[in-house]
Design an enzyme around this catalytic site. Structure first.
Site, PDB file in Angstrom:
ATOM      1  N   ARG A  11       0.859  -1.188   0.212  1.00  0.00           N
ATOM      2  CA  ARG A  11      -0.132   0.026   0.054  1.00  0.00           C
ATOM      3  C   ARG A  11       0.813   1.430  -0.166  1.00  0.00           C
ATOM      4  NH1 ARG A  11      -2.367  -3.558  -1.159  1.00  0.00           N
ATOM      5  NH2 ARG A  11      -4.237  -4.530  -0.243  1.00  0.00           N
ATOM      6  N   SER A  60     -10.794  -0.734   3.214  1.00  0.00           N
ATOM      7  CA  SER A  60     -10.218  -0.963   4.268  1.00  0.00           C
ATOM      8  C   SER A  60      -9.638   0.367   5.089  1.00  0.00           C
ATOM      9  CB  SER A  60      -8.841  -1.972   4.185  1.00  0.00           C
ATOM     10  OG  SER A  60      -9.429  -3.128   3.429  1.00  0.00           O
ATOM     11  N   GLU A  83      -5.267   3.740   6.213  1.00  0.00           N
ATOM     12  CA  GLU A  83      -5.106   3.626   4.731  1.00  0.00           C
ATOM     13  C   GLU A  83      -5.414   4.847   3.811  1.00  0.00           C
ATOM     14  OE1 GLU A  83      -5.615  -0.324   2.795  1.00  0.00           O
ATOM     15  OE2 GLU A  83      -6.452   0.681   1.242  1.00  0.00           O
TER      16      GLU A  83
END
Ligand SMILES: Cc1cc2nc3c(=O)[nH]c(=O)nc-3n(C[C@H](O)[C@H](O)[C@H](O)COP(=O)(O)OP(=O)(O)OC[C@H]3O[C@@H](n4cnc5c(N)ncnc54)[C@H](O)[C@@H]3O)c2cc1C
Length: 335
Positions: free
Chosen positions: A166, A235, A331
């Site tokens: 990520r 998420s 995130e």
């Protein structure tokens, strides 16, 4: 020549968390040649510029006192083919899932595990999107970005993007590059990637890219709340990668806790599992809460603003840290 800017842009319907958000100015970028003029105009007027794709990985502020540039560059095609692979190029404003579906329709495999991830092609490299055992870096060839520092275009290889979990160079220099197009390298000899719960059963059924894509779509639809119904950003926390010492108390108490050893000797824990075991699944705080369906998803139950989400995220982080000694990190990007 300056550009025609839209005034007082309402972005509430342009972010999947449906946060109340406005921008003093906005502009839809339909051609790369607009960018030099955009940044000249912004500099002349002393206005900051931020880039927005599909708004599926952002927590927008109620008011942005600058220019929000909506990336709307379109086009996708197979641009080259060598012995091993077909090279597909897509413009940054293309919808990621449409690209996945289109490649599968062309008989090209490689992107099917990343089906149904919301957002645009241009944002996909920013956090190296990943799901179902695959990530963008697996099929990435190169990208072209506009460099705000030099005023020119630059091509990035995968190595130059510095992809990680990520993460990429674009996350670390958020105000420098605008991704214009992405090239993907899709193999001529397709090998399904079924190393993930829910996909491995397909191995015996002679899977095709289409059957894998459809299975991923079915799995995602059954597990994740639909952002059109329960506004969310997917998420909300990254799975924490921690030292074995840091993970030890968790694994001593719950030997079956999900954990994935990493090449560097650390281990990746499941943020959703930690949140659920901290008793926060379904927790509500004002207009926001943790989804009852998925502990990793923050939902706007109606009328939320950025501060509501930030406050809930802080509560989740504190609770998980005091319960397990593990630090979580958001995130989505607060813009
Ligand atoms: C229901 C749901 C499920 C999700 N599932 C996943 C998943 O499985 N895996 C995963 O990795 N992510 C997932 N996400 C997160 C999100 O879909 C991805 O991060 C996606 O790539 C964001 O695309 P976007 O166009 O919406 O980006 P935005 O949210 O608009 O922007 C995200 C960031 O990228 C920057 N950016 C956008 N476009 C450009 C550009 N052209 N050039 C430079 N910077 C740019 C923005 O400034 C911002 O900082 C999910 C989100 C939702 C809502």
């Amino acid at each position: 020549m300056s550009l025609a800017l839209l005034s007082d842009l309402d972005l509430s319907a342009r972010n999947t968390l449906a946060l109340k958000a406005r921008s003093r100015f906005g502009i839809s970028i339909t051609e790369a040649t607009m960018l030099p003029r955009l940044f000249e105009t912004a500099a002349a007027r002393g206005l900051p510029v931020r880039i927005l794709g599909g708004g599926s990985n952002v927590v927008l502020a109620p008011q942005f006192d600058g220019i929000t540039a909506l990336v709307a560059l379109k086009g996708k095609q197979v641009v080259a083919s060598d012995g091993d692979a077909s090279i597909v190029e897509a413009a940054a404003g293309e919808i990621w899932h449409d690209l996945v579906r289109w490649t599968v329709e062309q008989g090209l495999g490689g992107l099917e595990n990343l089906a149904l991830i919301p957002g645009t092609v241009g944002a996909a490299p920013v956090q190296n999107i990943g799901a179902y055992g695959a990530e963008l870096a697996d099929t990435f060839d190169s990208l072209v970005a506009y460099d705000r520092q030099t005023g020119g275009q630059r091509t990035f290889s995968g190595t130059e993007c510095a992809f990680a979990y990520r993460d990429s160079v674009f996350k670390h220099e958020p105000d420098r590059y605008v991704v214009l197009s992405v090239r993907l390298r899709l193999p001529k000899v397709w090998v399904p990637n079924l190393n993930f719960a829910g996909l491995s059963e397909l191995a015996e059924a002679r899977p095709t890219p289409e059957t894998v894509m459809n299975r991923v779509i079915a799995l995602r639809t059954s597990k994740l709340p639909d952002w059109r119904v329960d506004p969310n950003a997917g998420s909300f926390f990254q799975n924490p990668i921690v030292t074995l010492d840091n993970a030890a108390p968790v694994l001593a108490e719950f030997p079956a806790a999900p954990n994935f050893p990493q090449p560097d000797g650390r281990t990746k824990l499941s943020a959703g599992w930690l949140i659920e075991k901290s008793g926060l699944k379904g927790f509500r705080q004002g207009p926001v809460g943790i989804s009852e369906r998925h502990a990793l998803v923050v939902v706007n139950h109606g009328g939320a603003v950025q501060a509501d989400v930030a406050s809930l995220a802080a509560h989740v982080k504190t609770t998980v840290h005091s319960r397990f000694g593990v630090r979580l990190h958001e995130e989505p990007i607060f813009l």
